[in-house]
Design an enzyme around this catalytic site. Structure first.
Site, mmCIF file in Angstrom:
data_model
loop_
_atom_site.group_PDB
_atom_site.id
_atom_site.type_symbol
_atom_site.label_atom_id
_atom_site.label_comp_id
_atom_site.label_asym_id
_atom_site.label_seq_id
_atom_site.Cartn_x
_atom_site.Cartn_y
_atom_site.Cartn_z
ATOM 1 N N LYS A 14 58.294 22.603 78.776
ATOM 2 C CA LYS A 14 57.527 23.708 79.361
ATOM 3 C C LYS A 14 58.190 24.119 80.664
ATOM 4 O O LYS A 14 58.912 23.340 81.305
ATOM 5 C CB LYS A 14 56.064 23.303 79.612
ATOM 6 N N ASP A 140 48.911 17.420 82.284
ATOM 7 C CA ASP A 140 49.489 18.554 81.563
ATOM 8 C C ASP A 140 49.670 18.284 80.069
ATOM 9 O O ASP A 140 50.260 19.089 79.358
ATOM 10 C CB ASP A 140 50.803 19.025 82.208
#
Length: 284
Positions: A14, A140
């Site tokens: 990401k 996350d």
């Protein structure tokens, strides 16, 4: 009869397209606003369901992280315990993402493990239930489980699906391991960026509140970012050390990569608002 190996489960990297630190909570965690987008550069995992409850991990990074600290094994164990599944798994990790670079590789590996084993073990937990397991392992991990580009608030767990542009990126991984804990503990880290509405954030210039501090402490990050800014709008992801530049065309990114100094490492990847993991899940 031995179960077949289920192959090629991706664990994508990401990027934090922006990262704002809004304050520190009484429990020590930081309130933030950030925008997550996936890229098509991934670790890959294979899984084999076993009758034994044992969880075995084979990795090209063997010995780097103790089994007790390995997020893949912790994720699998958590799913076992939550569902009372009696079997186990043999897992193979092909580690491609830089470690400690702000690309979320460890969290993504854990998320892919939860999603894949939930399917292969037929434990039938919902995405939300998997995300709750993931959140206990890392803030996350839920965004990787949900699998959609997202605006995140809180400590990163409150997610709102968004669809930013999907450019090409040149990502540079400096030869530096930045400690996330040290960055967030540093007294010089800005912690007072005002919270803004998502529409405002999406339309203004994107910055990373951690970047100035990390650049001042890590010359390798400063050098990589300085070089990349010559070619494209560029920022740091997460707490670093990786930096990324945005290009509208793949060829532009590849042309810049071809000029990368020999003491730097980098790769070109496409921004993706739908994770490759979701694609793999829907096409077994």
């Amino acid at each position: 009869m031995s179960a077949a190996i289920s192959r090629n489960w991706p664990a994508p990297a990401k990027l934090n397209l922006f990262l704002h630190i809004n304050g520190r909570r009484t429990d020590g965690y930081h309130e933030l606003q950030t925008l997550f987008q996936f890229i098509d550069y991934c670790d890959m995992l294979d899984f084999k369901v076993t009758d034994s409850s044992e969880l075995i991990l084979h990795s090209n990074m063997a010995g780097v992280v103790a089994d007790s600290d390995n997020l893949i094994l912790r994720a699998a164990k958590s799913l076992q315990q939550m569902t009372s599944f009696k079997g186990g798994a043999e897992i193979w990790l092909d580690k491609r993402l830089p470690m400690g670079g702000g690309l979320g590789g460890g969290s993504s590996d854990a998320a892919t493990t939860l999603v894949a084993l939930n399917t292969l073990w037929n434990t039938q937990l919902s995405t939300e239930e998997l995300a709750k397991i993931g959140l206990k392992l890392g803030a996350d991990i839920p965004v990787f489980i949900h699998g959609f580009a997202a605006f995140a608030e809180g400590i990163g767990e409150r997610l709102q699906v968004v669809s930013p542009p999907e450019p090409w990126y040149l990502v540079i991984a400096p030869d530096a391991h930045v400690s996330t804990a040290e960055v967030f503990q540093d007294p010089l880290l800005p912690r007072n960026t005002p919270k803004l509405a998502i529409d405002t954030l999406m339309s203004q210039a994107w910055i990373n509140d951690c970047q100035k501090l990390v650049v001042s402490k890590y010359p390798q990050v400063a050098k990589a970012l300085g070089w990349l800014l010559e070619y494209a709008p560029s920022r740091m992801t997460g707490t670093g050390a990786c930096v990324f530049g945005e290009f509208t065309q793949q060829q532009q990114a590849l042309a810049a990569l071809a000029k990368l100094p020999s003491d730097m490492q980098g790769f070109v990847a496409k921004g993706m608002n739908i994770s490759p993991l979701i694609t793999r899940l829907n096409h077994p």
